[in-house]
Design an enzyme around this catalytic site. Structure first.
Site, mmCIF file in Angstrom:
data_model
loop_
_atom_site.group_PDB
_atom_site.id
_atom_site.type_symbol
_atom_site.label_atom_id
_atom_site.label_comp_id
_atom_site.label_asym_id
_atom_site.label_seq_id
_atom_site.Cartn_x
_atom_site.Cartn_y
_atom_site.Cartn_z
ATOM 1 C CD GLU A 171 63.410 29.243 32.816
ATOM 2 O OE1 GLU A 171 64.012 28.401 33.499
ATOM 3 O OE2 GLU A 171 63.730 29.523 31.645
ATOM 4 C CG ASP A 193 64.765 29.888 28.116
ATOM 5 O OD1 ASP A 193 64.602 29.004 28.970
ATOM 6 O OD2 ASP A 193 65.888 30.331 27.786
#
Length: 586
Positions: free
Chosen positions: A285, A253
């Site tokens: 990400e 993330d």
């Protein structure tokens, strides 16, 4: 394999416990039902103790000032994040599908889901046959690391080694993964290594060097990855999920929030060196669009936020917030995304006020995970609306064909395959009332600059994240899928995924872009030379007006509207339609 730095180590006569507490004067081990054991100072801030503990025993640490804390590398918690940790024997689970070696990356069709909204680990396990039959190959779990309260998206986790007890036990998570492997499905886990949540992160109290007070993030002081103890904490965590739970991949993330970017390469290489003998995939990400990290020995792919952020305004007409940078000239921007991967490859992004990205045209299309919806892009809307509530059905049908038959790795968000009507809202269950109130008011202030919520009274419509009703409203209802018009949406996704596996996936290795161009205000014509030399052509028009486009004679794989392929052959791409063609090698 040498002992890890973090977490307990089981031994024949008990267990060894370790705690890095450089800001504490001392610590004691408390195993439930036994007398406290003083921990020995082992140097460099480490404390250690041996105890005759067994799997299932509860334990915690008591600092010299009396503060009781869980193990920061706890493998399970008994009473939420503030309670005792539980000793777990990862070798105790007997895998039924021990021969599973994973699936190659190019075969991947991801399905992102929230474990709590799907009924916990047991509920997700029950869903797996349906997802396999849909054509999904990989289930991606939103973060499961232990968070405060009974409900959370998962990005407020504070014990990243421990699956949250609200979802089930470690054994139930392993059973989920085991069942998936038996069905030929991979399992990916979303991991948050860039911050801790606001409640229960005790490291701040006794391991202050874990954080760099000179670097500030939206979550406070940045995690200090320059410290070897900190690096080991997250590296061992990643390897634990891959080794002990046999996850097939990790999604990391918001890695742009990690100040020490070179550490990401260290992490990837350590995983590649230590988790061997099967397919393991690493996905980022990364708002930075750092194309150089998408290398064979590092990361397989990155979520293509640029792709989503171009497609969304084309489908909805929205331009507020960061969509302002993607709204104008949308067809040209979409063409660049389809041909080169990222839209921003070093150009200044006005919303950020600085350059963003690196050149990406050299990368294969499989280096990008493309999606129309995900937890962020739905749930970070004030009212959590899905595209099925925002876009014209035929335009959404056309976009689904572009997504699922294009050569980038596609991802669906839970319920998208039947056009679920349930929103996906931002939800929490913080036990601390002050924190719950702050999150509710902060959420409402966040949208104050949007036209629909400038009036304070209008912001009262934004659901309270801490209300249980906000969570229950976010649970998709699979029974919708058998009723019109949802049954037709489901049939479309099944047909498209069957075509993908039959015609696209076998040709994906070695595929390269062969050009893309805007052919209308909301229409593109893109081509790829596939690994076997065949030419894949996709003509997609997401707008309400016909577009001028013509494609060479080729086999029609799919058309979203009857007659669209014939019309394209004569020079016109009908409104809200996609045509997919596969031709012989040039």
């Amino acid at each position: 394999m040498p002992d890890a730095l973090w977490g307990p180590v089981l031994r024949p006569d008990g267990a060894t416990f370790r705690l890095w507490a450089p800001s504490a004067e001392g610590a004691a081990l408390e195993v439930e039902g036994r007398d406290p054991v003083p921990m020995r100072a082992a140097g460099d801030g480490w404390f250690t103790a041996d105890a005759p503990a067994r799997p299932g025993d509860r334990y915690r640490f008591r600092l010299a000032d009396g503060l009781q804390v869980p193990d920061p590398a706890s493998r399970a918690q008994a009473e939420d994040v503030h309670g005792p940790s539980v000793l777990v024997d990862h070798d105790g689970y007997r895998w039924r599908h021990d021969g599973w070696r994973g699936r190659p990356w190019h075969e991947t069709v991801l399905y992102e889901l929230h474990v709590g909204a799907c009924g916990g680990f047991a509920g997700v396990r029950a869903m797996l046959p349906r997802l396999r039959d849909l054509g999904v190959t990989a289930v991606e779990l939103m973060p499961v690391a232990d968070f405060p309260g009974a409900r959370n998206w998962g990005y407020d986790g504070v014990l990243p080694f421990a699956p949250d007890a609200a979802y089930g036990t470690p054994q139930e998570l392993k059973a989920l993964v085991d069942e998936a492997h038996g069905l030929g499905l991979s399992v990916f886990l979303d991991c948050v290594f860039n911050h801790f949540g606001p409640d229960g992160a005790y490291l701040h109290a006794y391991a202050k060097p874990f954080f760099d007070e000179g670097i500030h993030t939206p979550w406070g002081a940045a995690i200090d990855f320059a410290r070897p103890e900190v690096r080991a904490f997250f590296e061992e965590c990643a390897i634990m999920w891959l080794r002990d739970y046999r996850m097939d991949g990790l999604r990391l993330d918001a890695v742009h929030a990690i100040a020490d970017q070179p550490w990401l390469d260290v992490l990837a290489r350590r995983i590649r060196a230590e988790v061997t003998g099967r397919e393991v995939h690493l996905v980022l990400e990364n708002e930075g669009n750092t194309a150089s990290k998408l290398a064979p020995d590092l990361f397989d792919a990155q979520w293509n936020d640029d792709g989503h952020n171009v497609l969304h305004p084309l489908l909805t007409g929205e331009r507020e917030g960061y969509y302002e940078d993607f709204h104008g000239d949308g067809a040209r921007k979409l063409a660049r995304v389809l041909e080169q991967g990222f839209l921003f490859q070093g150009e200044e992004m006005p919303h950020l006020g600085r350059p963003r990205g690196e050149p990406s045209a050299h990368l294969p299309p499989t280096a990008f995970v493309l999606f129309l919806q995900n937890h962020d892009q739905v749930g970070n809307r004030a009212l959590g609306e899905r595209l099925s509530a925002l876009a014209h059905p035929e335009a959404l049908r056309a976009a689904a064909a572009l997504l699922l038959l294009g050569p980038q790795i596609p991802m669906l968000f839970m319920g998208e395959e039947w056009g679920a009507t349930a929103p996906f809202l931002f939800f929490t269950a913080f036990p601390d009332k002050f924190l719950a109130d702050a999150v509710r008011e902060g959420r409402r202030k966040e949208f104050a600059h949007f036209a629909a919520f400038r009036d304070p009274a209008s912001r009262e419509r934004i659901p309270d994240p801490n209300a249980e009703a906000t969570f229950t409203a976010s649970i998709p209802d699979p029974s919708e899928a058998v009723r019109a018009p949802h049954d037709a949406v489901l049939a479309l996704h099944r047909e498209l995924l069957a075509l993908r596996h039959a015609e696209i996936v076998p040709r994906l290795r070695g595929a390269r872009a062969a050009g893309a161009e805007a052919v209308g205000e909301a229409a593109v014509l893109a081509r790829w030379t596939m690994g076997d030399g065949a030419v894949l052509t996709i003509a997609a028009n997401l707008g309400a007006a016909p577009a001028s486009a013509r494609a060479a004679d080729a086999r029609v794989l799919f058309e979203t509207a009857s007659g669209a392929a014939d019309s394209l052959a004569t020079g016109t791409l009908p409104p809200r339609s996609t045509v997919v063609l596969l031709g012989p090698a040039a």
